[in-house]
Design an enzyme around this catalytic site. Sequence first.
Site, PDB file in Angstrom:
ATOM      1  N   GLU A  40       0.839  -1.204   0.000  1.00  0.00           N
ATOM      2  CA  GLU A  40       0.000   0.000   0.000  1.00  0.00           C
ATOM      3  C   GLU A  40       0.877   1.258   0.000  1.00  0.00           C
ATOM      4  OE1 GLU A  40      -3.419   1.965   2.989  1.00  0.00           O
ATOM      5  OE2 GLU A  40      -2.337   0.138   3.554  1.00  0.00           O
ATOM      6  N   LYS A 110      -9.367   2.506  -2.130  1.00  0.00           N
ATOM      7  CA  LYS A 110      -9.641   1.882  -0.831  1.00  0.00           C
ATOM      8  C   LYS A 110     -11.028   2.260  -0.324  1.00  0.00           C
ATOM      9  CE  LYS A 110      -7.241   1.331   3.653  1.00  0.00           C
ATOM     10  NZ  LYS A 110      -6.038   1.748   4.394  1.00  0.00           N
ATOM     11  N   CYS A 150      -5.466  -3.092   2.472  1.00  0.00           N
ATOM     12  CA  CYS A 150      -5.359  -3.155   3.935  1.00  0.00           C
ATOM     13  C   CYS A 150      -6.690  -3.390   4.636  1.00  0.00           C
ATOM     14  CB  CYS A 150      -4.675  -1.899   4.458  1.00  0.00           C
ATOM     15  SG  CYS A 150      -3.950  -2.092   6.115  1.00  0.00           S
TER      16      CYS A 150
END
Length: 543
Positions: A40, A110, A150
């Site tokens: 990331e 995200k 994540c």
Amino acid sequence: MKVAIAQINVKVGDLHGNTERIIETIKNHREAVDLIVFPELAICGYPPEDLLFHRQFIHDCYHAVQTIADHCKDVAVVLGYPRFHAHEPDKLHNSAVLIQNEHIKMVYDKHKLPNYLVFDEMRYFTAGGHDGLVDISLAGQSIKVGITICEDIWYDAEPVVNQASLGADLLINISASPYAAGKIDRRIDMLKRRAESFETPLIYCNLVGGQDELIFDGSSVAIDRHGDVMCRLESFKNQVQIIDLNDETKVETTDNNTLSNEAELYQSLVMCTRDYFVKNGFSKAVLGLSGGIDSALSAVICCDAIGAQNVTGLLMPSKFSSDHSVADAKALANNMGMPHHVVPIEPMHQVFESNLSPLFDDYFQNLTDENLQARIRGVLNMAVANNQNAILLCTGNKSETAVGYTTLYGDMAGGFAPIKDLFKMQVYALCQYRNTLASDDKPAIPHNTIEKPPSAELRPDQKDSDSLPDYAELDQILEAYIHNHQDAEQIAALGFDLSLVKRILRLVDINEYKRQQAAPGPRVTQMGFGKDRRMPITNGYNH
């Protein structure tokens, strides 16, 4: 299908250096694999914090992605970067890009933006809405890949559940998940459950390295559709690992890269300390060696991080220092091969006494004289550090910092605090662990340093127990209050005297002003002072 998991150590803001590192990794592995996965925000490092408010920074990140794409011939690459929304330029996303054959095939934003503990993603980013699915040709076959970032995989919700339900052949999660003691196993157990429940193989690539107070442990994994770990990369190591996802005969259910609790914690501190020095352009350290356990552990961590020849210890005895303290400090320095010097502070102390005594009543009957000695040492430490272009290390631990058993501009002076987030009993445990790495006849840390009662040695026959409860008891109270947010009555119910608990909690509260002036240091718990625990200095709440 062969995949390279590239858990790399990047530096926040070093777009050129990070890009070069990514390109070098691609060049070294593109002929051997079909897909390379990076962490990331690999382009800019994590967390970039308010760099994200500079539009040029975001544009430069995009140009870096384009540069990397030019090196992606005959290979697919997944990596993270920040980007502006294509149609709403005021919205910023934490994104993953999939590049193949020099072209951007998909960009995923995200969904789950963490906003707790050390995370501030809602301050910067807008949540995405893309499903993260893309069809690509890998190893001569069409593969449906689901990409998340994540936090997106931590919960049984979209987008990862949606990707699995729509028939993803492979799940990829790129991450910058900070380390805390005990977190690695919990994280991998969660990933194993995801892969097993979705019956889909999973690639998880986590960032590695120290960034200010944060530690990223790596510990990246490939997990098969049965929830078995195919490979696990080493924790706290810059590493690229190639895995053949089609060769299930190579599934390893036994993980050879696991560490003991003490080894894991110690390695995290060493890596974070090393990266703080290297990434900020420092190569030398100075610290005061008292003969006590805190300075001893701080010293060996720093020696292991940057080399003992680059760490200078100052022994600064006062008239209250015991002979064994000086001897223990010298033994530590000799065991580690550290340069060290003895600079007694009593001559300077006498000058201060002579000049200040007329101004004070009962000068030697309060903390003024104790703090003065600590500040004389702080001045000497800073002078040597300045002269060597070195970082001065603070050697305080979490237990003492919590209750204010520290001196501003004295032992708190410095630029980095290696054991800042360790409770006192953890300090003892890590000293014992570090000695297991040395020969029995010459332990790194002298046995007497570990075994003797701790003392600041700022007045005759002083011991820490004069002011504080036993550290084993103190640490439990502090953990209950700071980590678990329990009140005095709840903590007393665990078996502690209520009046003692109230005294300790009051000490924690009234010393917030000190902690907010403290040097940074490695965060190794889920509730460190600083980014995690944000309390007002001016605070009228009475427990």
